[in-house]
Design a protein around this motif. Structure first.
Motif, PDB file in Angstrom:
ATOM      1  N   ARG A   1       0.830  -1.206   0.000  1.00 38.76           N
ATOM      2  CA  ARG A   1       0.000   0.000   0.000  1.00 38.76           C
ATOM      3  C   ARG A   1       0.866   1.259   0.000  1.00 38.76           C
ATOM      4  N   GLU A   2       1.894   1.254   0.825  1.00 37.54           N
ATOM      5  CA  GLU A   2       2.772   2.425   0.867  1.00 37.54           C
ATOM      6  C   GLU A   2       3.485   2.625  -0.465  1.00 37.54           C
ATOM      7  N   GLN A   3       3.867   1.537  -1.124  1.00 35.09           N
ATOM      8  CA  GLN A   3       4.550   1.664  -2.408  1.00 35.09           C
ATOM      9  C   GLN A   3       3.631   2.231  -3.485  1.00 35.09           C
ATOM     10  N   ARG A   4       2.407   1.790  -3.524  1.00 40.13           N
ATOM     11  CA  ARG A   4       1.470   2.322  -4.519  1.00 40.13           C
ATOM     12  C   ARG A   4       1.219   3.811  -4.274  1.00 40.13           C
ATOM     13  N   ALA A   5       1.063   4.207  -3.013  1.00 40.81           N
ATOM     14  CA  ALA A   5       0.868   5.622  -2.695  1.00 40.81           C
ATOM     15  C   ALA A   5       2.109   6.428  -3.048  1.00 40.81           C
ATOM     16  N   SER A   6       3.261   5.864  -2.778  1.00 39.95           N
ATOM     17  CA  SER A   6       4.522   6.529  -3.076  1.00 39.95           C
ATOM     18  C   SER A   6       4.695   6.741  -4.577  1.00 39.95           C
TER      19      SER A   6
ATOM     20  N   LEU B   1       8.349   9.828   1.820  1.00 33.67           N
ATOM     21  CA  LEU B   1       7.584   9.931   3.067  1.00 33.67           C
ATOM     22  C   LEU B   1       6.385   8.990   3.109  1.00 33.67           C
ATOM     23  N   GLU B   2       5.896   8.551   1.961  1.00 33.29           N
ATOM     24  CA  GLU B   2       4.792   7.593   1.955  1.00 33.29           C
ATOM     25  C   GLU B   2       5.195   6.259   2.584  1.00 33.29           C
ATOM     26  N   HIS B   3       6.504   6.023   2.687  1.00 39.31           N
ATOM     27  CA  HIS B   3       6.999   4.816   3.360  1.00 39.31           C
ATOM     28  C   HIS B   3       7.196   5.117   4.852  1.00 39.31           C
ATOM     29  N   ARG B   4       6.232   5.772   5.426  1.00 38.98           N
ATOM     30  CA  ARG B   4       6.368   6.288   6.791  1.00 38.98           C
ATOM     31  C   ARG B   4       6.581   5.175   7.811  1.00 38.98           C
ATOM     32  N   THR B   5       5.848   4.078   7.677  1.00 40.16           N
ATOM     33  CA  THR B   5       6.003   2.989   8.646  1.00 40.16           C
ATOM     34  C   THR B   5       7.428   2.463   8.645  1.00 40.16           C
TER      35      THR B   5
END
Length: 247
Positions: free
Chosen positions: A73-78, A201-205
């Protein structure tokens, strides 16, 4: 000890329309070259991402099944932040990717699906500039991508792909390696640098598990310092560096 390479970097060729980026993990591109990706998509070029794994072994406090879904999910948002909507995951196991025909076949299949002129990958050498040891995943995927760029154009290698409707594609003109200690070319980072920061920053976790620093300050410092360091060999212009292999 060898002397550092101070040769001036050349502009990356821009007479292409489609690119495919192939890396091992979510966040590899965001640490490596997303400022360039943002500039390319702004110019109307098509860029797709292929990730060998879902990064499921990347966060110690999360079990792999939970972590993999979150990092996808974070990768797609990124990717969306820099204008990339096509993101695929190949399902290889994070941390134990094996270089060999199976990996080459999966990447060759992706190249045949997307039919790029430019293929991008990450540092395939044993170290990061002779200073830090590279991970086996990066080495395996980088090497396999360089090989698969040729495999994709040879109909006698992996003929089963043609049986699946993936005809050979010999249109890859270059493979560009980000994060290389032997860069030859560069792309102006200025138009895409701010979006590159927010893309990382989308890879926040992942970032919050990696460092106690403020995530935005961390991302901005990392990407800005790298771009400025590359700019010393690119006429003073902050840039993203690549080692370019022509085909």
């Amino acid at each position: 000890m060898t002397e550092p390479n101070t040769t001036e970097l050349q502009p990356l060729p821009d007479d292409w329309q489609r690119a495919l980026a192939v890396v091992a993990h979510p966040d590899d591109l965001e640490y490596g070259c997303s400022a360039a990706v943002a500039a390319w998509t702004d110019a109307g070029r098509e860029v797709a991402y292929v990730l060998a794994t879902s990064g499921e072994a990347g966060i110690d406090t999360l079990d792999p099944a939970t972590c993999g879904r979150l990092r996808e999910r974070e990768q797609r948002a990124s990717a969306a932040v820099v204008g990339v909507t096509a993101v695929e995951f190949l399902g290889h196991r994070d941390g134990v990717i094996e270089y060999g025909p199976a990996l080459r076949r999966d990447i060759a299949a992706a190249i045949r699906r997307h039919r790029p002129e430019l293929v991008i990958t990450l540092n395939h050498r044993d170290t990061w500039g002779g200073v830090a040891w590279n991970t086996p995943d990066h080495v395996a995927v980088g090497r396999a991508t360089l090989d698969a760029a040729s495999d994709a154009g040879n109909r006698w290698i992996f003929p089963e792909l043609a049986e699946q409707g993936l005809q050979s594609w010999n249109g890859v003109r270059w493979v560009a390696v980000a994060g290389s200690s032997r860069p030859t070319h560069a792309v102006d980072a200025r138009p895409g640098l701010e979006r590159a920061v927010y893309s990382l920053l989308e890879h926040r976790t992942y970032i919050e598990a990696l460092t106690d620093q403020d995530p935005e300050a961390y991302a901005r410092a990392f990407l800005t310092s790298n771009a400025e360091a590359t700019g010393e060999r690119f006429g003073g212009t902050p840039a993203v560096a690549f080692e370019l292999f022509s085909r």
